[in-house]
Write a protein that holds these residues in place. Structure first.
Motif, PDB file in Angstrom:
ATOM      1  N   LEU A   1      20.148 -10.654 -18.902  1.00 29.28           N
ATOM      2  CA  LEU A   1      20.269 -11.008 -17.493  1.00 29.28           C
ATOM      3  C   LEU A   1      20.081 -12.509 -17.309  1.00 29.28           C
ATOM      4  O   LEU A   1      19.159 -13.108 -17.854  1.00 29.28           O
ATOM      5  CB  LEU A   1      19.217 -10.264 -16.664  1.00 29.28           C
ATOM      6  N   ILE A   2      20.985 -13.099 -16.543  1.00 34.07           N
ATOM      7  CA  ILE A   2      20.867 -14.512 -16.187  1.00 34.07           C
ATOM      8  C   ILE A   2      20.137 -14.554 -14.856  1.00 34.07           C
ATOM      9  O   ILE A   2      20.708 -14.304 -13.799  1.00 34.07           O
ATOM     10  CB  ILE A   2      22.258 -15.166 -16.084  1.00 34.07           C
ATOM     11  N   MET A   3      18.860 -14.836 -14.908  1.00 36.31           N
ATOM     12  CA  MET A   3      18.024 -14.836 -13.713  1.00 36.31           C
ATOM     13  C   MET A   3      18.206 -16.140 -12.933  1.00 36.31           C
ATOM     14  O   MET A   3      18.481 -17.194 -13.517  1.00 36.31           O
ATOM     15  CB  MET A   3      16.551 -14.682 -14.096  1.00 36.31           C
ATOM     16  N   PRO A   4      18.031 -16.085 -11.625  1.00 38.65           N
ATOM     17  CA  PRO A   4      18.068 -17.334 -10.840  1.00 38.65           C
ATOM     18  C   PRO A   4      16.857 -18.199 -11.162  1.00 38.65           C
ATOM     19  O   PRO A   4      15.920 -17.764 -11.841  1.00 38.65           O
ATOM     20  CB  PRO A   4      18.039 -16.829  -9.391  1.00 38.65           C
ATOM     21  N   ALA A   5      16.870 -19.423 -10.674  1.00 36.79           N
ATOM     22  CA  ALA A   5      15.758 -20.342 -10.911  1.00 36.79           C
ATOM     23  C   ALA A   5      14.470 -19.754 -10.332  1.00 36.79           C
ATOM     24  O   ALA A   5      14.486 -19.133  -9.270  1.00 36.79           O
ATOM     25  CB  ALA A   5      16.053 -21.690 -10.273  1.00 36.79           C
ATOM     26  N   PRO A   6      13.336 -19.927 -11.020  1.00 34.46           N
ATOM     27  CA  PRO A   6      12.066 -19.330 -10.588  1.00 34.46           C
ATOM     28  C   PRO A   6      11.638 -19.713  -9.172  1.00 34.46           C
ATOM     29  O   PRO A   6      10.931 -18.962  -8.516  1.00 34.46           O
ATOM     30  CB  PRO A   6      11.065 -19.849 -11.624  1.00 34.46           C
ATOM     31  N   GLU A   7      12.042 -20.879  -8.697  1.00 34.66           N
ATOM     32  CA  GLU A   7      11.619 -21.315  -7.368  1.00 34.66           C
ATOM     33  C   GLU A   7      12.490 -20.742  -6.242  1.00 34.66           C
ATOM     34  O   GLU A   7      12.233 -20.981  -5.064  1.00 34.66           O
ATOM     35  CB  GLU A   7      11.609 -22.844  -7.272  1.00 34.66           C
ATOM     36  N   SER A   8      13.510 -19.964  -6.598  1.00 30.92           N
ATOM     37  CA  SER A   8      14.424 -19.424  -5.593  1.00 30.92           C
ATOM     38  C   SER A   8      13.882 -18.135  -4.984  1.00 30.92           C
ATOM     39  O   SER A   8      13.090 -17.409  -5.589  1.00 30.92           O
ATOM     40  CB  SER A   8      15.799 -19.162  -6.213  1.00 30.92           C
TER      41      SER A   8
END
Length: 296
Positions: free
Chosen positions: A195-202
């Motif tokens: 899985l390509i996760m979004p940036a942690p701060e999003s």
């Protein structure tokens, strides 16, 4: 010392005659003489040599006239500049936008407003939503477009905000992945998937984390990025599953990648946000009104 006194003195210096100057200035001669006397008393030095039918400048008067003219000209230029600000013929708008703005017609909005208000200069900052909001609160930006929620924004009383676009997230799945044939992806389908996760701060990262933890799902995280082009390229190469908004997926989905919705709906809402204290400032008031009436 008042600006009108400077104007009065300069007209007397130009005409060398108090009566003529009073006539040109539409004031009475006694009133004009009184103003110049007050000015001389305040300065502590004579500015005029008074003759029976005319006046001339003392040495101090000549120096005063030179500097007074600069001050009056500067005052007039400043007044004209402020009028231009009020009439939206001058000024600078510092606007923040997220990296996905190019997919959402925001640049077109900005261009159209710029065409309507060519006298205003623009400074554009492209950052993630959290950073944009922080810059707005620091007064480094005048207005921002960002991804957020009603619950988050309504707690911040200093903010003025309007919801301008809403969408839901979908998955980009390589065509050779069996999951690409499903009508909708269940949360458990992510188990053991790259899985390509979004940036942690999003916000999306936080939403996915809660869903995965609540449902006991443990995908394999290939990487963390909110860069849409990277998400698409990785999915195109068959390296993993990406999650992007439906509207963007329709625009950028490669041929060998399938768009599959998620059974568990996750919404993405974009807001226009500024500070309430700025709404009376002409350029921001105008831009805010334009955004509210723009059809996305």
């Amino acid at each position: 010392m008042q600006i009108n006194q400077l104007r009065y003195f300069l007209e007397i210096a130009r005409t060398n005659n108090i009566s003529a100057a009073a006539q040109n200035l539409y004031v009475s001669q006694p009133s004009l003489s009184q103003q110049i006397q007050k000015l001389e008393q305040e300065l502590g030095i004579p500015l005029l040599v008074r003759h029976p039918k005319s006046v001339s400048l003392t040495d101090a008067g000549e120096d005063f006239a030179l500097h007074a003219e600069r001050i009056v000209n500067g005052f007039d230029q400043l007044s004209e500049l402020m009028q231009k600000h009020g009439q939206l013929l001058a000024g600078t708008l510092r606007i923040g936008m997220p990296s996905i703005s190019g997919y959402l017609d925001f640049y077109h909005l900005l261009r159209r407003y710029q065409e309507a208000m060519p006298g205003i200069r623009y400074e554009l900052t492209i950052k993630i939503s959290g950073t944009l909001l922080s810059l707005l609160k620091k007064r480094s930006l005048h207005a921002v477009f960002l991804i957020s929620t009603d619950q988050s924004l309504e707690k911040q009383e200093e903010l003025f905000y309007r919801k301008i676009a809403e969408d839901e997230y979908v998955t980009l799945i390589p065509a050779d992945n069996p999951l690409s044939e499903k009508e909708a992806l269940e949360l458990e389908d992510f188990t053991d998937q790259n899985l390509i996760m979004p940036a942690p701060e999003s916000i999306l990262y936080q939403q996915l984390n809660v869903l995965f933890q609540t449902n006991g799902v443990t995908p394999h995280i290939l990487c963390e990025t909110s860069q849409t082009d990277i998400n698409c390229q990785l999915a195109e190469q068959g390296l993993g599953i990406s999650i992007v908004s439906a509207s963007i997926a329709q625009k950028v989905c490669p041929e060998n990648v399938c768009i599959v919705p998620m059974r568990e709906k996750i919404h993405r809402t974009i807001y226009y946000v500024t500070l309430r204290e700025l709404l009376d400032y002409p350029a921001i008031k105008s831009f805010s009104s334009y955004v509210e009436h723009y059809v996305f």
